[in-house]
Design an enzyme around this catalytic site. Structure first.
Site, PDB file in Angstrom:
ATOM      1  N   PHE A   1     -10.427   6.396  -3.061  1.00  0.00           N
ATOM      2  CA  PHE A   1      -9.355   6.979  -2.239  1.00  0.00           C
ATOM      3  C   PHE A   1      -9.473   6.503  -0.814  1.00  0.00           C
ATOM      4  O   PHE A   1      -8.826   6.957   0.058  1.00  0.00           O
ATOM      5  CB  PHE A   1      -9.390   8.506  -2.313  1.00  0.00           C
TER       6      PHE A   1
ATOM      7  N   TRP B   1      -2.305  11.528  -1.135  1.00  0.00           N
ATOM      8  CA  TRP B   1      -3.451  11.002  -0.375  1.00  0.00           C
ATOM      9  C   TRP B   1      -4.557  10.553  -1.323  1.00  0.00           C
ATOM     10  O   TRP B   1      -5.213   9.541  -1.104  1.00  0.00           O
ATOM     11  CB  TRP B   1      -3.993  12.092   0.567  1.00  0.00           C
ATOM     12  N   HIS B   2      -4.734  11.329  -2.412  1.00  0.00           N
ATOM     13  CA  HIS B   2      -5.844  11.034  -3.314  1.00  0.00           C
ATOM     14  C   HIS B   2      -5.676   9.702  -4.033  1.00  0.00           C
ATOM     15  O   HIS B   2      -6.663   9.041  -4.333  1.00  0.00           O
ATOM     16  CB  HIS B   2      -6.031  12.164  -4.331  1.00  0.00           C
ATOM     17  N   GLY B   3      -4.481   9.340  -4.342  1.00  0.00           N
ATOM     18  CA  GLY B   3      -4.363   8.070  -5.046  1.00  0.00           C
ATOM     19  C   GLY B   3      -2.931   7.686  -5.321  1.00  0.00           C
ATOM     20  O   GLY B   3      -2.034   8.533  -5.353  1.00  0.00           O
TER      21      GLY B   3
END
Lengths: 303, 477
Positions: free
Chosen positions: B477, B322-324
């Site tokens: 993000f 999800w973060h990147g």
């Protein structure tokens, strides 16, 4: 808390804040211009004090690589190094605006970087170095307003022009020796680069060119023409094997040809491919700077 | 529009003033327009994307409520998830997957290239997508009724204080607040301004100042020595905390001034006594989102231990993704999951070993030891989070172990200010931890201390803050 009470307190708070901002800002201004040494003092010298016949303009690659003493010895003309870390043509052009209000140097050596005309946020961020001077030199607004349309509003705060300068102002007011103390703007770097030479392949497109930088470059050339200042541009040595010319350098070369300006390129110069002459890939150390300055001075002498 | 831009300093008071002057029935429409203006300042065209996502989730919510057969509800829910995650996938992960395949082909000497898409990642897409998905799932589960009013729902998805970097709100908490008429509450407004002030201090004075040093080190890791890399990693830990925590404080504060309560997103994370505790204090809105919509549906901890460990690991790997779109984030997520599993295993062993024994450490020493070891483990994970590639992260560890030499002091101002403000922040947070979360400067019982603190912080921000509207890390993000 009643609403009326809240707004009265808020107004009083803002009033106290404005008063404190004025008092602290005035204090910072006093001590800023009271400095007698250091990087900030050198900028004050460039803008308000020095009257050297040769002026060196550029980024850290000018600041650490051109020794004015050698220039003076070789050419018999006084010289001041007005290079400043990370600065771009926007800054150099603004400096010249202020300097020309006071006096006209006879020669300017502009050190350019391979990415000189490329759009970079840092080129605009670093223009804040000029903030303390805009009150006395309103011509600087032309450049400072490139940062944002709100610059004049930000200057309503008296502290804002001295943002992030507290420690430097303090050091500049003390008589301590730091590595940015210099009588003529030149701050040599010591030590040598130990890593192997790297190969650089510059992107050849010019899509990232900054229109403001191109305009500033043209303005600087025009001002030199109008004031009969001899302008030289130099791409100083780098510890890199460059496979091609960067788009900025190709553009600057064409601009120099069109305006009859001498452009000295040290790109891939074999005399400057020894790591003992460099502090890092982009900067000569003190030994390299002296060798380079002697060389550029002899080239200027021939001209 | 960035919170730390001058434009926002004009935008927010203007919006607040109009908001409070307007009749309550027009306020939501005004806030919705303001929120879209705020968002479309980056890329106007991406306003359409958020509108599309809003429309899809709104209609799906209504559809789920209206169609009683469970299989139809499920189909609508899956369609909503597919569309929203599909958009997220295209904008955020498509190029990452294509480049990963291209790298693999190059390694295997296969002459094939997957084309890359020429698109920009819309700011905050992961945040508002997750908020909208959370709403749809809640409606499907019957936890909340579907929102009837489209304006209210659109405002829930795009409410400007938390639109681009959270807190990722739950419909159960935020939606009802848009239905309530708000009356200006001076006490709440003061609380809001305090949070905004502390948030700005964290962002522009601490985080952005530390960023100068961190960037100069982490962008040239091969040139730096052990001590410099360790210090830069510690600085990064505080940089990211003050960046994101600062943003959250400003967001929550802005909402509060307008009468809304958003959820707390950070609770002094570096005083955590275990990695699991860290995740109860760090980005709380995201960790609870993952707990509710990923971890628990996977089975949570109501299953075999091995299965529980696997659930935990999967949840954190997904959180990393999800973060990147980079392998560094995957490793970062996996490490966080791994450390928690180790924590669970060793925690049990510790309990068994020392139960009833006399040579237990005193609670204070044990607490301090746990805080320090947790911080070191979190530092290890931050190396992956900050490094430009996994190879770079390993290079950092290699140089920390074997490359000795002088500390890099080129940005001496940032170094000195950085150390000073980290110590200041840690002191304030330790005191806050002891006083039930009360900030002893801004929430002091004595008015003199409070007002001096307000003035001091504002002057510090103008004097020492980095005022060049630098980006917030979590915007990517």
């Amino acid at each position: 808390m009643r609403v009326k009470n809240f707004f009265v307190k808020m107004l009083l708070f803002i009033l106290v804040l404005v008063l404190l901002d004025w008092a602290l800002g005035s204090g910072l201004r006093f001590f800023y211009f009271r400095q007698s040494q250091g990087k900030l003092y050198n900028l004050t010298c460039v803008l308000e004090k020095q009257t050297a016949e040769i002026l060196i303009l550029g980024s850290s690659r000018a600041m650490h690589q051109y020794n004015p003493e050698i220039m003076t010895d070789s050419l018999g003309l006084s010289c001041y190094n007005a290079g400043n870390d990370g600065q771009s043509i926007l800054y150099h052009n603004a400096l010249l605006d202020v300097i020309l209000d006071r006096f006209t140097p006879s020669m300017i050596v502009l050190d350019v970087n391979p990415d000189e005309l490329v759009r970079k946020a840092s080129s605009y961020d670093l223009l804040t170095a000029l903030n303390p001077y805009v009150k006395d030199h309103p011509v600087l607004w032309n450049t400072l307003q490139l940062r944002s349309p709100f610059e004049k509003a930000k200057h309503l705060s008296k502290i804002y022009p001295f943002n992030s300068l507290l420690a430097r102002i303090a050091v500049g007011n003390m008589h301590v020796t730091t590595k940015d103390v210099s009588a003529n703007g030149f701050t040599p770097q010591y030590g040598q680069w130990e890593q192997p030479i790297q190969t650089i392949d510059y992107p050849t497109d010019s899509v990232n060119f900054d229109k403001n930088k191109i305009e500033a470059m043209n303005q600087l050339i025009q001002k030199c023409k109008e004031k009969n200042i001899i302008l030289y541009m130099v791409l100083s040595p780098m510890y890199e094997q460059q496979l091609n010319h960067s788009s900025s350098i190709r553009y600057i070369t064409r601009l120099c040809e069109a305006n009859n300006i001498s452009f000295f390129s040290y790109q891939n110069d074999k005399r400057f491919k020894a790591n003992e002459l460099f502090r890092d890939p982009s900067h000569l150390n003190a030994i390299g700077a002296d060798i380079f300055t002697s060389d550029i001075a002899s080239l200027l002498l021939k001209q | 529009m960035l919170f730390n831009s001058f434009a926002f300093l004009l935008f927010f008071p203007f919006v607040c003033l109009i908001y409070w002057l307007l009749s309550p029935k027009y306020r939501n429409v005004f806030l919705l327009l303001s929120s879209y203006y705020f968002y479309m300042n980056w890329q106007p065209v991406y306003g359409l994307l958020i509108l599309f996502s809003t429309l899809v989730t709104y209609l799906c919510g209504r559809g789920i409520q209206q169609h009683t057969p469970p299989h139809k509800k499920k189909i609508i829910l899956l369609s909503s998830l597919l569309i929203n995650l599909g958009i997220l996938f295209v904008f955020k992960y498509a190029n990452f997957i294509s480049s990963s395949f291209n790298d693999l082909f190059t390694t295997l000497h296969i002459k094939m290239e997957v084309p890359l898409l020429d698109i920009l990642l819309p700011v905050g897409i992961s945040f508002y997508t997750f908020q909208a998905i959370g709403y749809t799932i809640d409606v499907y589960r019957g936890d909340i009724p579907a929102e009837k009013n489209f304006i209210t729902y659109a405002l829930f998805v795009s409410f400007f204080p938390q639109l681009v970097a959270g807190p990722i709100e739950r419909a159960k908490n935020l939606l009802p607040q848009f239905h309530r008429p708000h009356i200006f509450d001076a006490v709440k407004a003061v609380e809001g301004f305090r949070l905004i002030l502390w948030g700005y201090f964290m962002k522009v004075v601490i985080s952005d100042r530390l960023a100068v040093y961190v960037d100069s080190v982490y962008n040239n890791i091969s040139h730096h020595t052990s001590i410099t890399l360790v210090l830069a990693t510690v600085f990064f830990a505080f940089q990211i905390y003050c960046d994101f925590g600062g943003y959250s404080n400003i967001a929550i504060g802005c909402a509060k001034v307008m009468g809304f309560d958003l959820m707390t997103n950070f609770r002094r994370p570096y005083l955590a006594t275990s990695v699991a505790d860290f995740w109860r204090r760090w980005h709380i809105s995201l960790s609870t989102w993952f707990k509710d919509y990923v971890y628990i549906p996977l089975g949570g901890n109501r299953c075999r231990k091995s299965r529980n460990y696997l659930n935990l690991f999967i949840t954190f790997v997904v959180s990393g993704v999800w973060h990147g779109a980079n392998w560094t984030f995957v490793v970062w997520g996996a490490l966080n999951g791994f450390f928690q599993i180790i924590g669970k295993i060793t925690g049990n062993i510790y309990e068994k070993l020392f139960a009833g024994k006399r040579f237990r450490l005193s609670p204070k020493i044990s607490h301090g030891w746990n805080v320090i070891t947790t911080f070191i483990l979190i530092l290890v994970t931050w190396v992956f989070f900050r490094a430009n590639s996994v190879a770079d992260a390993f290079c950092v560890f290699d140089r920390i172990m074997f490359s000795h030499g002088r500390l890099f002091t080129n940005n001496i101002d940032s170094l000195i200010y950085g150390i000073f403000f980290i110590l200041f922040l840690v002191t304030i947070e330790i005191l806050q931890e002891k006083h039930e979360g009360r900030n002893l400067l801004l929430e002091n019982k004595r008015a003199v201390v409070r007002y001096v603190s307000y003035l001091g912080l504002i002057l510090l921000i103008i004097m020492l803050g980095v005022l060049d509207s630098s980006q917030f890390i979590y915007f990517q993000f």
